[in-house]
Design a protein around this motif. Structure first.
Motif, PDB file in Angstrom:
ATOM      1  N   PRO A  17       0.830  -1.210   0.000  1.00  0.00           N
ATOM      2  CA  PRO A  17       0.000   0.000   0.000  1.00  0.00           C
ATOM      3  C   PRO A  17       0.863   1.258   0.000  1.00  0.00           C
ATOM      4  N   ARG A  18       0.420   2.274  -0.698  1.00  0.00           N
ATOM      5  CA  ARG A  18       1.090   3.570  -0.703  1.00  0.00           C
ATOM      6  C   ARG A  18       0.355   4.505   0.248  1.00  0.00           C
ATOM      7  N   MET A  24       5.917   5.535  -1.783  1.00  0.00           N
ATOM      8  CA  MET A  24       6.326   4.227  -1.287  1.00  0.00           C
ATOM      9  C   MET A  24       7.080   4.442   0.023  1.00  0.00           C
ATOM     10  N   VAL A  25       6.365   4.417   1.135  1.00  0.00           N
ATOM     11  CA  VAL A  25       6.934   4.715   2.448  1.00  0.00           C
ATOM     12  C   VAL A  25       7.483   3.440   3.084  1.00  0.00           C
ATOM     13  N   HIS A  36      10.781   7.826   5.427  1.00  0.00           N
ATOM     14  CA  HIS A  36      11.792   7.283   4.531  1.00  0.00           C
ATOM     15  C   HIS A  36      11.020   6.747   3.336  1.00  0.00           C
ATOM     16  N   VAL A  37      11.284   7.313   2.155  1.00  0.00           N
ATOM     17  CA  VAL A  37      10.496   7.025   0.960  1.00  0.00           C
ATOM     18  C   VAL A  37      11.413   6.513  -0.142  1.00  0.00           C
ATOM     19  N   SER A  44       9.895  -1.026  -7.132  1.00  0.00           N
ATOM     20  CA  SER A  44       8.654  -1.627  -6.634  1.00  0.00           C
ATOM     21  C   SER A  44       8.788  -1.898  -5.144  1.00  0.00           C
ATOM     22  N   LEU A  45       7.772  -1.523  -4.390  1.00  0.00           N
ATOM     23  CA  LEU A  45       7.684  -1.853  -2.979  1.00  0.00           C
ATOM     24  C   LEU A  45       6.624  -2.940  -2.858  1.00  0.00           C
ATOM     25  N   LEU A  46       7.029  -4.090  -2.329  1.00  0.00           N
ATOM     26  CA  LEU A  46       6.173  -5.275  -2.300  1.00  0.00           C
ATOM     27  C   LEU A  46       5.994  -5.790  -0.885  1.00  0.00           C
ATOM     28  N   CYS A  47       4.931  -6.579  -0.694  1.00  0.00           N
ATOM     29  CA  CYS A  47       4.672  -7.202   0.602  1.00  0.00           C
ATOM     30  C   CYS A  47       3.843  -8.461   0.386  1.00  0.00           C
TER      31      CYS A  47
END
Length: 98
Positions: A17-18, A24-25, A36-37, A44-47
């Motif tokens: 989620p953004r 992208m935190v 921190h971004v 890509s920020l993934l989870c």
């Protein structure tokens, strides 16, 4: 940021989620509200779908970690696990407050 082989990324990751500003935190400062971004080209920020706080960063172009209180940090292409620093507080272990 802990580098890892892309082959070691967990299966089934989804876009993390953004925040409401579409950033992208990686970590939000509880004390200051600073963040921190992750920024850059093809970042890509993934989870995992059921763990939005367990973050992985994949950089295919160039990446930077930016924060309001210091200069940007360049990140090389590759995969990273985002690990938040913790500290001992009498009676508890907690995430470091920014």
């Amino acid at each position: 940021m802990v580098p890892l082989d892309e082959a070691d990324l967990p299966a089934g990751l989804v876009a993390a989620p953004r925040d409401r500003r579409n950033r992208m935190v990686l970590a939000l400062g509880e004390a200051t509200g600073h963040a921190h971004v992750a920024t850059g080209d093809r970042v890509s920020l993934l989870c995992p779908p059921d763990e939005p706080d367990r973050l992985y960063l994949v950089i295919e172009g160039y990446g930077r970690l930016v924060h309001e209180e210091h200069g940007p940090v360049s990140l090389s292409p590759g995969a990273y696990r985002v690990v938040r620093q913790r500290e001992y507080f009498p009676g508890a272990i907690r995430f470091v407050a920014d």
